[in-house]
Every structure is written in C-alpha cells, then in structure tokens.
Design a protein around this motif. Structure first.
Motif, PDB file in Angstrom:
ATOM      1  N   VAL A 147      -0.884   7.621   2.183  1.00 52.14           N
ATOM      2  CA  VAL A 147       0.220   7.427   1.661  1.00 52.14           C
ATOM      3  C   VAL A 147      -0.377   8.903   0.188  1.00 52.14           C
ATOM      4  O   VAL A 147       0.536   9.736   0.064  1.00 52.14           O
ATOM      5  CB  VAL A 147      -0.029   6.795   0.686  1.00 52.14           C
ATOM      6  CG1 VAL A 147       1.842   5.270   1.406  1.00 52.14           C
ATOM      7  CG2 VAL A 147      -0.318   5.456  -1.041  1.00 52.14           C
ATOM      8  N   ILE A 183       1.875   0.526   4.178  1.00 57.02           N
ATOM      9  CA  ILE A 183       2.489   2.142   3.989  1.00 57.02           C
ATOM     10  C   ILE A 183       0.891   2.351   3.806  1.00 57.02           C
ATOM     11  O   ILE A 183       0.133   3.242   3.325  1.00 57.02           O
ATOM     12  CB  ILE A 183       3.576   2.776   3.580  1.00 57.02           C
ATOM     13  CG1 ILE A 183       4.347   1.593   3.628  1.00 57.02           C
ATOM     14  CG2 ILE A 183       3.162   4.482   3.333  1.00 57.02           C
ATOM     15  CD1 ILE A 183       5.660   2.651   2.284  1.00 57.02           C
ATOM     16  N   ASP A 184       0.263   2.763   4.813  1.00 57.31           N
ATOM     17  CA  ASP A 184      -1.490   3.481   5.451  1.00 57.31           C
ATOM     18  C   ASP A 184      -1.465   4.873   4.862  1.00 57.31           C
ATOM     19  O   ASP A 184      -0.779   5.753   5.271  1.00 57.31           O
ATOM     20  CB  ASP A 184      -1.441   3.128   5.655  1.00 57.31           C
ATOM     21  CG  ASP A 184      -3.568   2.799   5.859  1.00 57.31           C
ATOM     22  OD1 ASP A 184      -3.878   3.206   4.760  1.00 57.31           O
ATOM     23  OD2 ASP A 184      -4.358   3.047   6.802  1.00 57.31           O
ATOM     24  N   ALA A 214       5.462   6.345  10.638  1.00 56.36           N
ATOM     25  CA  ALA A 214       6.364   6.465   9.955  1.00 56.36           C
ATOM     26  C   ALA A 214       7.427   7.136  10.530  1.00 56.36           C
ATOM     27  O   ALA A 214       7.917   6.384   9.888  1.00 56.36           O
ATOM     28  CB  ALA A 214       5.747   7.388   8.427  1.00 56.36           C
ATOM     29  N   THR A 257       2.351   1.449   8.567  1.00 51.88           N
ATOM     30  CA  THR A 257       2.144   2.549   9.057  1.00 51.88           C
ATOM     31  C   THR A 257       0.836   3.675   9.193  1.00 51.88           C
ATOM     32  O   THR A 257       0.212   3.108   8.035  1.00 51.88           O
ATOM     33  CB  THR A 257       3.112   3.625   8.215  1.00 51.88           C
ATOM     34  OG1 THR A 257       3.098   3.053   7.224  1.00 51.88           O
ATOM     35  CG2 THR A 257       4.706   2.304   8.169  1.00 51.88           C
ATOM     36  N   GLN A 258       0.626   4.427   9.689  1.00 47.59           N
ATOM     37  CA  GLN A 258      -0.287   5.499   9.780  1.00 47.59           C
ATOM     38  C   GLN A 258       0.126   7.411  10.549  1.00 47.59           C
ATOM     39  O   GLN A 258       1.649   6.778  10.743  1.00 47.59           O
ATOM     40  CB  GLN A 258      -1.247   5.168  10.875  1.00 47.59           C
ATOM     41  CG  GLN A 258      -1.585   4.039  10.789  1.00 47.59           C
ATOM     42  CD  GLN A 258      -2.957   3.962   9.690  1.00 47.59           C
ATOM     43  OE1 GLN A 258      -3.540   5.020   9.398  1.00 47.59           O
ATOM     44  NE2 GLN A 258      -3.320   2.902   9.402  1.00 47.59           N
ATOM     45  N   THR A 269       6.465  10.124   5.595  1.00 46.70           N
ATOM     46  CA  THR A 269       5.570   8.813   4.366  1.00 46.70           C
ATOM     47  C   THR A 269       6.538   8.805   3.615  1.00 46.70           C
ATOM     48  O   THR A 269       6.929   7.613   2.730  1.00 46.70           O
ATOM     49  CB  THR A 269       3.832   8.923   4.119  1.00 46.70           C
ATOM     50  OG1 THR A 269       3.552   8.670   5.743  1.00 46.70           O
ATOM     51  CG2 THR A 269       3.561   7.616   3.353  1.00 46.70           C
ATOM     52  N   VAL A 310       5.947  -4.785   4.935  1.00 50.87           N
ATOM     53  CA  VAL A 310       5.750  -3.441   5.442  1.00 50.87           C
ATOM     54  C   VAL A 310       4.774  -2.266   5.065  1.00 50.87           C
ATOM     55  O   VAL A 310       4.376  -2.728   3.381  1.00 50.87           O
ATOM     56  CB  VAL A 310       6.903  -2.635   5.126  1.00 50.87           C
ATOM     57  CG1 VAL A 310       6.374  -0.537   5.847  1.00 50.87           C
ATOM     58  CG2 VAL A 310       7.909  -3.046   6.044  1.00 50.87           C
ATOM     59  N   ALA A 326       1.282   0.254  -0.677  1.00 50.31           N
ATOM     60  CA  ALA A 326       1.050   1.011  -0.188  1.00 50.31           C
ATOM     61  C   ALA A 326      -0.752   1.017  -0.323  1.00 50.31           C
ATOM     62  O   ALA A 326      -1.097   1.105  -1.662  1.00 50.31           O
ATOM     63  CB  ALA A 326       1.697   2.281  -1.438  1.00 50.31           C
ATOM     64  N   LEU A 335      10.011   7.303   4.235  1.00 47.98           N
ATOM     65  CA  LEU A 335       9.345   5.503   3.531  1.00 47.98           C
ATOM     66  C   LEU A 335       9.577   5.207   2.529  1.00 47.98           C
ATOM     67  O   LEU A 335      10.689   4.623   2.635  1.00 47.98           O
ATOM     68  CB  LEU A 335       8.509   5.878   4.513  1.00 47.98           C
ATOM     69  CG  LEU A 335       8.629   4.549   5.233  1.00 47.98           C
ATOM     70  CD1 LEU A 335      10.264   4.029   6.245  1.00 47.98           C
ATOM     71  CD2 LEU A 335       7.212   4.098   6.728  1.00 47.98           C
ATOM     72  N   ILE A 336       8.784   5.642   1.245  1.00 50.23           N
ATOM     73  CA  ILE A 336       8.416   4.841   0.926  1.00 50.23           C
ATOM     74  C   ILE A 336       9.696   4.846  -0.570  1.00 50.23           C
ATOM     75  O   ILE A 336      10.485   3.688  -1.095  1.00 50.23           O
ATOM     76  CB  ILE A 336       7.587   5.687  -0.440  1.00 50.23           C
ATOM     77  CG1 ILE A 336       6.437   5.288   0.010  1.00 50.23           C
ATOM     78  CG2 ILE A 336       7.221   4.690  -1.747  1.00 50.23           C
ATOM     79  CD1 ILE A 336       5.491   6.023  -0.583  1.00 50.23           C
ATOM     80  N   VAL A 367       6.391  -4.949  -0.442  1.00 49.37           N
ATOM     81  CA  VAL A 367       5.683  -3.400   0.518  1.00 49.37           C
ATOM     82  C   VAL A 367       3.851  -2.995  -0.066  1.00 49.37           C
ATOM     83  O   VAL A 367       4.358  -3.601  -1.100  1.00 49.37           O
ATOM     84  CB  VAL A 367       6.934  -2.469  -0.662  1.00 49.37           C
ATOM     85  CG1 VAL A 367       6.098  -0.966  -0.177  1.00 49.37           C
ATOM     86  CG2 VAL A 367       8.153  -2.686   0.832  1.00 49.37           C
TER      87      VAL A 367
END
Length: 858
Positions: free
Chosen positions: A134, A131-132, A110, A63-64, A141, A129, A162, A144-145, A160
């Motif tokens: 954060v 997650i960029d 996201a 995700t961005q 974002t 996943v 982060a 999503l977490i 996952v």
C-alpha cells in the motif's frame, strides 16, 4: 467438509516474518482490520495470507499492484504448500486466470478486485482481503481501501489487512479503523545486511527535451558491466539489477550491454514483455547458468523478489503519471526518482546478503530529489476512477474514507469527460451506458471506442486500435496507422503481446447490426483515426502552421501541439497521445503529439458530435458587436463567414457569448452604475442573501437576468458605450428588501456643516476595504459619533482634508481624533491656512465649509 489448513511452520521455515505470526494472530483476535509493516524480503506476502486463511471459512483475496507480482506470489506460495497452482492457491490478472473453485487463496491485481466489487459489492464467499504494497500509493489500491471501508460497514466479519515494506502505519491504521479506534499495527524488523553505496554520475545530462539521453544510457550500460564484472570475481553467484524509468530505456540499456560483448546473461523485465518471460526472470537461475544482468523498470522495486541479486545500478529516474490541467492532457513523465523509492531499489541488493548499489548521480542531485513519490491519486487522470465511483454510488468519492481526498479539479475534469461519453447523468450517477463501459476492463474512453468503433469499423479493427493505443506500445514517428501495420504483419517486437490484448478486447466488442464489418476487416488505415477519435474526441486536431521544424496542430480542447515526421503534412489528425514538452518537435507549442492517425473531416465530425457546433459567434470590435457564422469542432474553426445578425434568439445568444468571452470591460461604466454596483457588493459581502453577488464572474453567469433587454440591441449594432448599466443593474435588486437600499448604503452622507458628501464605496473585488468619506476637517467640528452603514455593521472611514483638499488624517474614530491627533494637525496647519478656523476646542466650534470671515458673516 473441513479443508486442510496451511502448514505455517513449513511455509514460514526460512521466512523472517515467521517471528511475527503470534503478534498478527493476537491483533486479528482484537480487530478485523490490521496494518502490517515489515521490510522487503521478510516473507509477509507469503506467510500472512495462509495465516488468515486458517482463521476464516471463506476465500482470502490478496491484491498486488502488478500482474507479475500476483503470479509470482501465487506460484511461490503454492510451491511452499506443495499443492498444484490453482487448486489451493491461484491467481487472476488481466488476461490470465489460474484458480479453481477449491482455491482458498487468490492473488489478484487491485484493478481486478475493484471491478469484481461492482458485480458483487458484498464479496460473497470472500472472508478476508489482504492489500499488499500500500505504500506505493497506486490509485487503484487507494480506491480499494475506501470501497472496502464501506463493505465492512455491512460486513463486520470481513477481515482487511494492509501491508507494506515502508508505511506510514499510523495513517493507514486510522483510515482502516477510526480516529478514535485505529486498526492495530503489527511491525516486524530484521537486521539489515550491509549495503555499500557508490556514486557514479554521468558526465552528460540525464534528460533533455526528448527524454532520457542516449549518452546517459551508454553510461548506465557501461557502469553496470564494470560493476558486475568486479563483483562476480568475488561472488560468481551474484546477479545485477539495473533500474531504468521505462520499457524503452530498459530495451536500450539491455541492447547496449549486449553490444559490449559481455559474458553475462542479459534479461529485460517490464510490464510489456510476455508473462512467461517475466516469470522466467524472477524465478532465478540454475547454478550452471551465467551471471545475469536484469534491466528493469520500477516493477522490481518492491512488490517482488528477484533471487540472487547482489548489485543494483540505479538511473535514479522514474516514469510516473502526471496530469497537465492547463492543457487538459495527462501521460507518463520521466523525472527524478524519490529518495524513498531509491532506497527501496537499493534494498533489492541486500535481501539475501551484503550488497552494492551504484547510483548514476552525485550525492547533491540525490539529496535534491523528492523525499517520496507523490500519491498517484494526486497526479493521474481520474476518469476511470470517477466512473467506478459513480457506479459504486459515491460520485467523486463522496462519503468514502480515503487515504487522501480526490483532487477537486481532477475530479471535475474526469466528470466532464464521463458526461460527454454519456456515462453519468447530471447528478454524477452512472447511467446504463456508464455501467456497461465500466465492465470493460480498460479506460472508459477506450471502452467507448471499442463499443462504438465495433459498429463502425468492425470488432476486430476496433480491438486492434484500442489494444495499440491502450497498451503502452511505442509508436514510431507518432504514426499509429504505420505501427498498426507493423503489428499486423509481425514486424514489431510488441506483436505477440498486442495480439493477446486484441483477443482479450475482442470478447467485449459487440458490433451492432449493419456494422461495416466486411470493409473493416480489410483494415483500412483511415479507420485507425476514427477509432482514436471515438476514444479522444477532444484531441481531434487540425493543422494551423507548418514549417521545416514540423507542424503545429490545434486540438478540439483548445491545446496546441507539435509533430514532426510523415504526419506533419496531414490536415486533420486524431491524437491518441500528447504530452508536455519543449524543443523543435513541439513546433513552439509546448506540447508534442506522440501518437496519432490521419482522419477525414467527416469522420472527425462523426466521432465528436457533442463537440460539433454550427452557430453565430460574435465579438466586440471598436465597441460594437461583429458577427460571423462559424462551424466548429470544439475550439477548431472549420469555416467562418461574416453575417448580419438580427435581434432574434441567435443574435441575442451570440451577443451574450461575446460578452461572456470578452468580459464586462467592453462596457463603459458610468459613475451611477459603478456606484450602484459597489453599494450592492458591500451589501452582499456583509449581509449575503438576498442581496446579489455583483462580481464579474457572477454578473457574467447571470447576464440574461440583468442585461437581457439590452442583448438584442447589442446584437444589431448598438455601441456598448450607450448601454445604461445602472438601469440594467436595478433589475436584480431584491424586492421587497430593495426599499432599504438607500438607508443601508446611502449615496451621500450629511456631515455637521450641512453638506451632503458622496460616499466612495469599496471596489467590488475587495471585501476588506471600507466606505470612505473625504471631507474638509472644518465641516466635522464637534462630531463625536462615527457614522455606520449597513444597519450599524460598517464604520465609515473619514479622510479629513485641508482647505486645499489634501489629506490631513484618516480615521474611523472621530472622538479619538479630536481628543488627540487634532492638536498636532492644528499646530501644523493654522499658519499655512490662516483664513480658516483652527480652534483649540473643536467640540464647541460650529462646523463650516467656509473661511473664518464668511462663517462669521453667516
């Protein structure tokens, strides 16, 4: 069939993060949740996804926070992998998708993954996943977490990760793991290239009542040109990056730079320009192209790399969402950039070598800026988030492990909006209508306008209006209908982007049978107001004042806002955008309407049926109820005529609302009523249930239970002063516990002299105060044990008085008083009041309320 692994040595050949690959692999061996912290430009976005893809059998989602970053990251990785974009590495963003079934890594925003989770909570076929960014604390974002935390409770195989450039690593490690077992942290640092910091403040203010000043934009443009000219003399390959708060300022600064007749290639970079133009900016330039000055929003702050930049010019301004709870509005507000964000911006200049940052403020102003940006979850409207959580089965975020909890007042307001849309039920659970709205990738209010508006004005018109009001398109003079006309005819610079959004939204519009499609496609401007009102019924507005400085409108929500220009003469408006502001444009209201369209009263009523009322309203005037029949849309009174009310349900309800609105102060509280209320308040504070809460708020919430029989009398004209509140309050005494009322909190207390002294109980709103007995000192001789009330829980506080009933001492420990302070009181008082007893030994003297002579006669 085995898939070909990614060649990490080839992909990471020139990336600093390659040195941390072994550490990340070791962390993933220990835990399925990992936190990665590495500086900007080290290559973590490029290298971490293929590293994980080589370890898991399924797809990796990355995700961005921004669409341009997702596209750029996918293209960069596909290029390094020497594969076609979409085949092994692809992307999906709003309105654009380039990913095949064979893709191993998919970059998304996201928001895309959040909506995908609603359709597939188990993330079938996805094994990791990432997650960029954060640290940006974007709302989606953060959500999503929390949601992925619940997914991992069912799927412990889901990886996952982060990632961020600047990160409170320990905090995120705890959220991804547990307090007792946080996720492992992988850090990677590289020597920073030298950064030269220059300060060049503007001689004029940056902001005024209208926003960023023209003079400041002039200063930024000339500063960028001068600094870049000086740099390219020594480094012809250097590009410059100019940070502005929003798209409007980007365009204004870029235009000013071009107007200076520079030799530079001036580019704009923000979320409103077409994707192809965004991608062209971040792809760099060829050696034979002139040096570039790229004017950008915070989009280029941290989530993507713009090659060739050696100079950053920073306005030190940002535009961020902000919610105004008092006025029930939210929007983007321009203010100082946080110091953390400014440091991120400056880092753009040193990603590939030494760089320069020129800040258009002085050092004192910079030091006074916030240390870091506020999390979006704490400042923005939460309606969309609340609907997503309701569909997920966690209303208000209940049970989710979030980085920060959702603010309760923002959640309350969001749930109220969703309930008005019919999207949630009384328990906060998503309804069938709510689930349909959630699958339309836009704000729930806009989704409602799209769906319902399609049936009223046609699918095309509804999509056009929603694309306008939801697309951050500048509305000249606040006139949304005129702006829509310019977009339709191609006279607006936003026309191409708007048309793409219209086509996307039209796919979700489904007009019902019998819709006014034919008339709608002719595009009448009155229909713009109807669609806006469907989205924001609480922002339907009626003009209440008109002056040369503009007009003031009252919104259905109760907020007042001003507007200037052609819409100032309208009677009714449907408001799409209103924000807090001062100055002439606000017409003395404290808020400005930035986007609206004219609407008829009939269409306003149709769009806001749940806010429309026709009922008797009442208020107390000189102690009596005066009633009027009022037709309203929310706070807007459409008509009001005096009426005579009767003791029926309508009159009773009107009287109740008048009391609720004006408060209990309309009544005259007798000594008996006030005393009973104070006694009940003490019992409630000390014992709780079943003794009732008698605070103002509680009594106003339960008027029918105690004041019910009096409401019809009030409605028909009985003065409020004649209401017997003591009798009314006795209706809420809890039986059978009420038989102990006088024993627990008696009205009077018998003192040793035989007098029965009234007890003054504490005020209702002061639970820390004590019951007080004010009595002559001589009446308490020999009294050692201080009385207690409420079954021994509360000591009485004695105000011991002189014969002239002036206070001599305050105590809740009579024994200590007689043994100590009494001797000093005796020495001071016996000469002043010689006719009254002041014995040396108060223990052996008979208590009396009389003088010495009268006491002896008795």
């Amino acid at each position: 069939m085995m898939r070909t692994p990614f060649d990490l040595s080839m992909i990471g050949r020139e990336l600093a993060f390659a040195s941390a690959v072994d550490d990340l692999g070791a962390a993933l061996d220990r835990s399925a949740s990992v936190v990665v912290s590495a500086p900007p430009g080290t290559g973590k976005t490029t290298l971490v996804p293929p590293l994980i893809a080589n370890r898991v059998p399924g797809r990796v989602i990355v995700t961005q926070p921004r669409r341009v970053a997702a596209r750029a990251a996918a293209r960069r990785l596909a290029q390094l992998d020497e594969s076609l974009l979409g085949s092994r590495v692809g992307f999906t963003v709003r309105g654009e998708r380039q990913v095949e079934r064979s893709a191993v890594i998919e970059f998304v925003t996201a928001g895309v993954l959040l909506r995908r989770l609603l359709d597939d909570p188990g993330l079938e076929g996805i094994d990791a996943v990432v997650i960029d960014e954060v640290h940006e604390r974007a709302l989606e974002t953060d959500l999503l977490i929390g949601l992925l935390g619940e997914v991992r409770e069912l799927r412990d195989d889901l990886v996952v990760v982060a990632m961020s450039a600047t990160l409170d690593a320990e905090r995120f490690a705890t959220v991804l793991g547990t307090d007792a077992d946080p996720a492992p942290i992988v850090t990677q640092t590289v020597p920073a290239h030298p950064l030269e910091v220059r300060w060049l403040p503007s001689p004029t203010p940056r902001l005024d009542e209208r926003g960023v000043t023209w003079a400041f934009l002039d200063h930024v443009a000339s500063t960028a040109v001068d600094a870049h000219r000086g740099l390219v003399h020594t480094d012809p390959t250097a590009d410059a990056l100019v940070f502005a708060p929003g798209a409007r300022e980007v365009s204004e600064i870029a235009g000013r730079i071009r107007g200076l007749g520079t030799e530079f290639d001036v580019r704009e970079l923000h979320g409103q320009i077409p994707a192809a133009e965004q991608d062209a900016v971040i792809s760099g330039r060829s050696p034979n192209q002139p040096a570039r000055i790229i004017v950008t929003t915070s989009l280029a702050e941290s989530s993507l790399t713009v090659p060739g930049v050696r100079l950053v010019v920073d306005t030190c301004l940002s535009r961020a969402p902000q919610r105004d709870a008092a006025r029930g509005m939210s929007g983007l507000v321009t203010g100082p950039t946080s110091r953390a964000s400014a440091i991120q911006r400056a880092g753009r200049a040193t990603r590939q070598g030494p760089g320069i940052v020129v800040r258009c403020v002085d050092e004192r102003t910079f030091a006074a800026a916030p240390a870091r940006p506020a999390p979006e979850i704490a400042t923005t409207d939460l309606t969309d988030a609340a609907l997503l959580l309701a569909c997920w089965g966690a209303p208000g975020g209940a049970g989710l492990r979030l980085v920060d909890p959702l603010p309760s007042d923002s959640v309350r307001d969001a749930l109220a909006v969703l309930h008005g849309l019919g999207a949630i039920d009384a328990d906060g659970r998503a309804t069938a209508e709510g689930r349909q709205l959630a699958r339309i990738p836009t704000d729930p209010r806009l989704a409602r306008a799209l769906r319902d508006g399609s049936a009223l004005v046609g699918a095309r018109t509804a999509a056009e209006v929603v694309a306008l009001i939801g697309g951050e398109i500048r509305v000249a003079d606040g006139d949304a209908a005129a702006t829509l006309t310019a977009l339709r005819t191609g006279r607006s610079r936003d026309a191409r982007r708007w048309e793409q959004e219209v086509r996307r939204l039209a796919r979700f519009a489904s007009p019902a049978d019998g819709a006014r499609t034919t008339s709608a496609e002719r595009g009448g401007t009155d229909q713009v107001g109807l669609v806006i009102a469907l989205a924001f019924p609480e922002r339907i507005a009626r003009r209440v004042d008109h002056s040369p400085n503009g007009a003031a409108f009252l919104l259905a929500s109760g907020t007042r806002a001003g507007i200037t220009g052609p819409l100032a003469s309208a009677e009714w408006l449907a408001v799409a955008d209103v924000t807090r502001a001062q100055g002439r444009a606000a017409a003395g209201t404290g808020a400005i309407i930035r986007s609206a369209a004219v609407i008829s009263e009939a269409d306003a009523e149709q769009a806001a049926t749940h806010l429309t009322t026709d009922r008797v309203e009442a208020q107390f005037v000189n102690g009596r109820v005066v009633a009027r029949r009022e037709r309203r849309i929310g706070a807007i009174v459409r008509s009001s005529v005096p009426v005579r009310v009767h003791a029926d349900d309508g009159g009773r309800d009107a009287a109740r609302r008048a009391v609720e609105e004006q408060g209990l102060g309309v009544f005259t509280w007798s000594e008996a009523a006030d005393g009973l209320r104070r006694r009940l308040a003490l019992l409630h504070h000390e014992l709780g249930s079943p003794w009732p809460d008698v605070s103002d708020a509680a009594l106003l919430d339960t008027l029918d239970s105690w004041l019910g029989p009096e409401l019809p009398n009030l409605a028909t004209g009985m003065p409020a002063a004649r209401i017997d509140l003591a009798t009314a309050l006795r209706r809420i005494l809890p039986w059978p516990a009420a038989v102990d009322l006088d024993a627990l909190v008696p009205e009077r207390l018998e003192v040793p002299s035989g007098s029965h002294v009234r007890i003054t109980y504490p005020p209702v709103d002061d639970p820390t105060a004590r019951p007080v007995v004010a009595v002559k000192l001589q009446e308490c001789f020999g009294w050692a044990e201080t009385p207690r009330l409420v079954g021994g829980r509360v000591r009485v506080l004695f105000h011991l008085l002189s014969p002239a009933r002036q206070p001599l001492a305050v105590t809740d420990d009579l024994a200590s008083f007689w043994a100590g302070p009494y001797s000093q009181v005796r020495a001071e008082m016996r000469g002043r009041y010689p006719k009254h007893p002041w014995p040396e030994d108060p223990w052996s003297t008979a208590p009396t309320r009389h003088t010495t002579r009268r006491a002896a006669q008795k």
